[in-house]
Design a protein around this motif. Structure first.
Motif, short mmCIF file in Angstrom:
data_model
loop_
_atom_site.label_atom_id
_atom_site.label_comp_id
_atom_site.label_asym_id
_atom_site.label_seq_id
_atom_site.Cartn_x
_atom_site.Cartn_y
_atom_site.Cartn_z
N GLY A 180 -19.72 -0.10 -3.87
CA GLY A 180 -19.16 0.46 -5.09
C GLY A 180 -18.08 -0.43 -5.65
N GLN A 181 -17.65 -0.12 -6.86
CA GLN A 181 -16.62 -0.91 -7.50
C GLN A 181 -15.29 -0.80 -6.77
OE1 GLN A 181 -15.10 0.35 -11.41
NE2 GLN A 181 -15.58 -1.71 -12.15
N PHE A 182 -14.97 0.39 -6.30
CA PHE A 182 -13.71 0.57 -5.58
C PHE A 182 -13.68 -0.27 -4.31
CE2 PHE A 182 -11.27 2.81 -2.29
CZ PHE A 182 -10.02 2.80 -2.88
N GLN A 183 -14.81 -0.35 -3.61
CA GLN A 183 -14.85 -1.16 -2.39
C GLN A 183 -14.69 -2.64 -2.71
OE1 GLN A 183 -18.59 -1.29 -0.40
NE2 GLN A 183 -17.72 -1.90 1.56
N ALA A 184 -15.28 -3.09 -3.81
CA ALA A 184 -15.13 -4.49 -4.20
C ALA A 184 -13.67 -4.82 -4.51
CB ALA A 184 -16.00 -4.79 -5.42
N ILE A 185 -13.00 -3.93 -5.22
CA ILE A 185 -11.59 -4.16 -5.54
C ILE A 185 -10.74 -4.11 -4.27
CG2 ILE A 185 -9.61 -3.24 -6.82
CD1 ILE A 185 -11.58 -2.22 -8.91
N SER A 186 -11.07 -3.20 -3.37
CA SER A 186 -10.28 -3.07 -2.14
C SER A 186 -10.41 -4.30 -1.26
CB SER A 186 -10.71 -1.82 -1.36
OG SER A 186 -12.03 -1.96 -0.86
N ASN A 187 -11.56 -4.98 -1.29
CA ASN A 187 -11.70 -6.23 -0.54
C ASN A 187 -10.69 -7.27 -1.02
OD1 ASN A 187 -13.75 -5.36 1.13
ND2 ASN A 187 -15.39 -6.17 -0.13
N TRP A 188 -10.60 -7.40 -2.34
CA TRP A 188 -9.65 -8.37 -2.88
C TRP A 188 -8.21 -7.96 -2.58
CZ3 TRP A 188 -8.39 -12.94 -4.17
CH2 TRP A 188 -7.27 -13.17 -4.96
N GLU A 189 -7.92 -6.68 -2.68
CA GLU A 189 -6.56 -6.21 -2.42
C GLU A 189 -6.16 -6.45 -0.97
OE1 GLU A 189 -4.02 -4.99 -4.33
OE2 GLU A 189 -5.28 -5.84 -5.90
N ALA A 190 -7.12 -6.34 -0.05
CA ALA A 190 -6.81 -6.61 1.35
C ALA A 190 -6.44 -8.08 1.55
CB ALA A 190 -8.01 -6.24 2.23
N ILE A 191 -7.19 -8.98 0.90
CA ILE A 191 -6.89 -10.41 1.00
C ILE A 191 -5.56 -10.73 0.33
CG2 ILE A 191 -7.67 -12.71 0.34
CD1 ILE A 191 -10.53 -11.66 0.50
N ARG A 192 -5.36 -10.20 -0.88
CA ARG A 192 -4.13 -10.49 -1.62
C ARG A 192 -2.90 -9.98 -0.87
NH1 ARG A 192 -0.40 -8.22 -3.87
NH2 ARG A 192 -1.33 -6.19 -3.39
N ALA A 193 -3.01 -8.78 -0.29
CA ALA A 193 -1.88 -8.22 0.44
C ALA A 193 -1.54 -9.07 1.65
CB ALA A 193 -2.19 -6.78 0.86
N TYR A 194 -2.56 -9.60 2.31
CA TYR A 194 -2.29 -10.47 3.47
C TYR A 194 -1.60 -11.76 3.04
CZ TYR A 194 -3.05 -13.73 7.28
OH TYR A 194 -2.87 -14.67 8.26
N MET A 195 -2.12 -12.40 2.00
CA MET A 195 -1.55 -13.67 1.56
C MET A 195 -0.14 -13.51 1.01
SD MET A 195 -3.74 -16.00 2.33
CE MET A 195 -3.24 -17.43 1.37
N GLU A 196 0.18 -12.34 0.51
CA GLU A 196 1.52 -12.08 -0.02
C GLU A 196 2.44 -11.45 1.03
OE1 GLU A 196 2.42 -13.26 -2.81
OE2 GLU A 196 0.39 -13.92 -3.37
#
Length: 214
Positions: free
Chosen positions: A175-191
């Motif tokens: 789903g769209q929410f899962q796709a966005i959450s994948n990016w948010e997991a990566i972004r949160a780690y890098m930040e």
């Protein structure tokens, strides 16, 4: 949250994306479904036969005879059926694990602020600065004879620093929410917002007093 379990490893140095394993629920289903079918066929069906012959037959003698006769048949059907079901449910999972061994993950290194890619068919890694990475969410919709079907995905891409060649990497999501959450997991780690795998994946542990409600 990495709801799709695409993240494989997280430590203070890097995050591996694209080699995550399925959740515990998948293994629970692999064991639980055949076990439930075994109990239903081996014990519940003979119990139904016992009650039917007790009410409609000659009481206890007919019911006990029906129980033994049906149990002798359904028990072995349940045993072999459960083993076959367990094998059929486990086969795709083991095949997926076999393919996973040959997958080289995309590594996000937050200390050096860069991302390491190894394109398919190549052996040399490509290092891209984190700030030059591009991410997107895809959504496709089509109409078939069965109705409207939607597909979602998460993608990342970059231009090769040396050749300026374009590279893209896409993952299918539910789903769209899962796709966005994948990016948010990566972004949160890098930040430096998250530091462990447990913070971005549901470990299926007991909920603690300081845990998030989801």
């Amino acid at each position: 949250m990495d709801h799709g379990h695409a993240v494989g490893e997280v430590n203070d140095n890097h995050l591996d994306f694209g080699t995550g394993v399925t959740s515990v629920f998948g293994w629970q289903a692999n064991l639980g479904i055949p076990f439930f079918c075994f109990l239903f066929i081996a014990f519940f069906i003979p119990l139904i036969a016992f009650l039917m012959f007790y009410w409609l037959g000659d009481g206890w003698p007919d019911a006990s005879h029906a129980l033994r006769g049906v149990f002798d048949i359904t028990f072995w059907i349940a045993v072999w059926g459960a083993l076959f079901g367990f094998f059929m449910l486990s086969l795709p999972r083991w095949l997926a694990y076999g393919r996973l061994k040959n997958v080289i993950p995309t590594r996000f290194n937050r200390q050096r602020r860069e991302v390491c890619f190894v394109p398919e068919g190549q052996k040399e890694p490509i290092f891209v600065p984190w700030e030059e990475l591009v991410a997107w969410v895809t959504e496709a919709q089509g109409v078939t004879e069965y109705g409207v079907q939607r597909q979602y995905g998460f993608g990342i891409g970059f231009y090769h620093p040396a050749t300026n060649e374009k590279y893209t990497l896409e993952f299918q999501t539910y789903g769209q929410f899962q796709a966005i959450s994948n990016w948010e997991a990566i972004r949160a780690y890098m930040e430096y917002d998250v530091h462990t795998l447990k913070e971005i994946q549901d470990p299926l542990d007991l909920q603690g007093p300081d845990d998030l409600p989801w």
